[in-house]
Design an enzyme around this catalytic site. Structure first.
Site, PDB file in Angstrom:
ATOM      1  N   GLN A  97       0.849  -1.188   0.000  1.00  0.00           N
ATOM      2  CA  GLN A  97       0.000   0.000   0.000  1.00  0.00           C
ATOM      3  C   GLN A  97       0.884   1.236   0.000  1.00  0.00           C
ATOM      4  O   GLN A  97       1.746   1.403   0.858  1.00  0.00           O
ATOM      5  CB  GLN A  97      -0.918   0.017   1.225  1.00  0.00           C
ATOM      6  CG  GLN A  97      -1.847   1.223   1.267  1.00  0.00           C
ATOM      7  CD  GLN A  97      -2.695   1.272   2.536  1.00  0.00           C
ATOM      8  OE1 GLN A  97      -2.390   0.589   3.521  1.00  0.00           O
ATOM      9  NE2 GLN A  97      -3.756   2.069   2.533  1.00  0.00           N
ATOM     10  N   THR A  98       0.682   2.121  -0.961  1.00  0.00           N
ATOM     11  CA  THR A  98       1.504   3.335  -1.068  1.00  0.00           C
ATOM     12  C   THR A  98       0.729   4.598  -0.700  1.00  0.00           C
ATOM     13  O   THR A  98       1.329   5.584  -0.270  1.00  0.00           O
ATOM     14  CB  THR A  98       2.063   3.490  -2.491  1.00  0.00           C
ATOM     15  OG1 THR A  98       0.977   3.480  -3.432  1.00  0.00           O
ATOM     16  CG2 THR A  98       3.022   2.349  -2.824  1.00  0.00           C
ATOM     17  N   VAL A  99      -0.589   4.589  -0.890  1.00  0.00           N
ATOM     18  CA  VAL A  99      -1.424   5.736  -0.499  1.00  0.00           C
ATOM     19  C   VAL A  99      -2.260   5.313   0.711  1.00  0.00           C
ATOM     20  O   VAL A  99      -3.062   4.383   0.609  1.00  0.00           O
ATOM     21  CB  VAL A  99      -2.346   6.179  -1.654  1.00  0.00           C
ATOM     22  CG1 VAL A  99      -3.228   7.352  -1.209  1.00  0.00           C
ATOM     23  CG2 VAL A  99      -1.523   6.575  -2.871  1.00  0.00           C
ATOM     24  N   HIS A 103      -8.371   1.613  -0.510  1.00  0.00           N
ATOM     25  CA  HIS A 103      -8.834   1.580  -1.896  1.00  0.00           C
ATOM     26  C   HIS A 103      -8.813   0.151  -2.433  1.00  0.00           C
ATOM     27  O   HIS A 103      -8.001  -0.674  -2.024  1.00  0.00           O
ATOM     28  CB  HIS A 103      -7.973   2.486  -2.793  1.00  0.00           C
ATOM     29  CG  HIS A 103      -6.499   2.209  -2.733  1.00  0.00           C
ATOM     30  ND1 HIS A 103      -5.696   2.620  -1.682  1.00  0.00           N
ATOM     31  CD2 HIS A 103      -5.672   1.547  -3.591  1.00  0.00           C
ATOM     32  CE1 HIS A 103      -4.449   2.249  -1.898  1.00  0.00           C
ATOM     33  NE2 HIS A 103      -4.401   1.585  -3.049  1.00  0.00           N
ATOM     34  N   HIS A 105      -8.628  -2.075  -5.984  1.00  0.00           N
ATOM     35  CA  HIS A 105      -8.289  -2.055  -7.403  1.00  0.00           C
ATOM     36  C   HIS A 105      -9.226  -3.007  -8.147  1.00  0.00           C
ATOM     37  O   HIS A 105      -9.335  -4.190  -7.798  1.00  0.00           O
ATOM     38  CB  HIS A 105      -6.852  -2.532  -7.637  1.00  0.00           C
ATOM     39  CG  HIS A 105      -5.798  -1.620  -7.074  1.00  0.00           C
ATOM     40  ND1 HIS A 105      -5.150  -0.675  -7.824  1.00  0.00           N
ATOM     41  CD2 HIS A 105      -5.283  -1.528  -5.815  1.00  0.00           C
ATOM     42  CE1 HIS A 105      -4.263  -0.039  -7.068  1.00  0.00           C
ATOM     43  NE2 HIS A 105      -4.326  -0.547  -5.841  1.00  0.00           N
TER      44      HIS A 105
END
Length: 287
Positions: A97-99, A103, A105
């Site tokens: 997870q980068t943000v 969320h 996908h």
């Protein structure tokens, strides 16, 4: 940790990102294309509320996300006719997870696309370790309370409120029944100079006083249960057991406690009546 003010997904949700390609924007959910889609139609589905961890979502938000993801997946299938589709959710840096905004996908797949997802070969644990992991997760799952909908919680509160109202009405009725009994017994004791009848009047005051104090105790217990259910505490759905919200824990005690006896709804009413009866008994005995 990135707050909502600095979150790029929150900027898309609020409409502050002018270059975002928004697929869908609703009161609870927003869907949009990422800056660099992995495949044609790659779409992100996010809750409008800034939540960084999947486990912090509310049951309602999970439901909204699921419905939106299903609706968009169907639109992708109709519009693009992919060979398959991946639904991917990552929580935490170790899971890529980068943000830090939850969320999902939705990744349409074709047999010759550039997307690669490889599962490692072999098991991560041996059989005894797998069994231990299974037992650990099952144990934690049993401790989780079932999700209760807002409507179910409202109905549960309605049931509890009905009991509280009934206890209050019973308390009022006990006072209404006692007054003519006291008037009759004390009055007859005076005119008939009967100590026995005066004592019967005192006994009636004691009995009705204990009943009323117990009604008050039960009412207070159900009010605590009401507060716990309203606050979302882990109480089984539609449970009407007030001991679940009792600070003393489980167990039933139907005798009123001292705070119930000396409450303004009991002591100021029954105390003077009892003292009047005892005074009447002493007066008759001294005659």
């Amino acid at each position: 940790m990135v707050g909502s003010a600095a979150c790029p997904f929150c900027a898309i949700v609020t409409g502050d990102d002018s270059i975002a390609r928004v697929v869908y924007r609703g009161p609870e959910i927003t869907a949009f294309f990422p800056l660099e889609p992995a495949t044609q139609g790659h779409t992100l589905v996010v809750p409008n509320r800034h939540v960084s961890d999947l486990t912090d979502l509310t049951p309602a938000e999970i439901g909204d996300l699921g419905k939106a993801a299903l609706r968009i997946a169907r639109a992708i299938r109709v519009g693009l006719s992919p060979d398959g589709l991946n639904l991917i959710q990552s929580t935490g840096a170790a899971a890529t997870q980068t943000v830090p905004h939850v969320h999902f996908h939705l990744v349409p797949r074709w047999s010759d696309d550039r997307m690669t997802l490889r599962w490692p070969t072999g098991a991560a644990e041996d059989d005894p370790a797998i069994n231990q992991t299974l037992a650990t997760i099952q144990s934690a799952l049993l401790q989780e309370t079932d999700a209760v909908s807002t409507e179910d919680r409202r109905q549960h509160l309605s049931f509890i409120q009905a009991v509280i109202t009934r206890m209050s009405q019973a308390s009022s009725s006990s006072k209404s029944w006692l007054l003519p009994i006291v008037t009759a017994t004390y009055g007859y004791a005076v005119t008939g100079k009967s100590i026995l009848v005066a004592l019967l009047g005192c006994l009636a005051v004691l009995v009705f006083g204990l009943l009323d104090a117990n009604y008050l105790k039960q009412e207070r217990a159900f009010r605590r249960l009401y507060d716990e259910v309203a606050a979302g505490s882990p109480i089984p759905a539609f449970s009407m057991n007030p001991t679940l919200a009792s600070p003393e824990g489980s167990g039933s005690n139907y005798w009123p406690d001292w705070p119930d006896v000396r409450s303004w709804a009991v002591a100021p009413v029954y105390g003077p009546l009892l003292l009047s009866g005892l005074g009447l008994v002493i007066w008759l005995a001294c005659r």
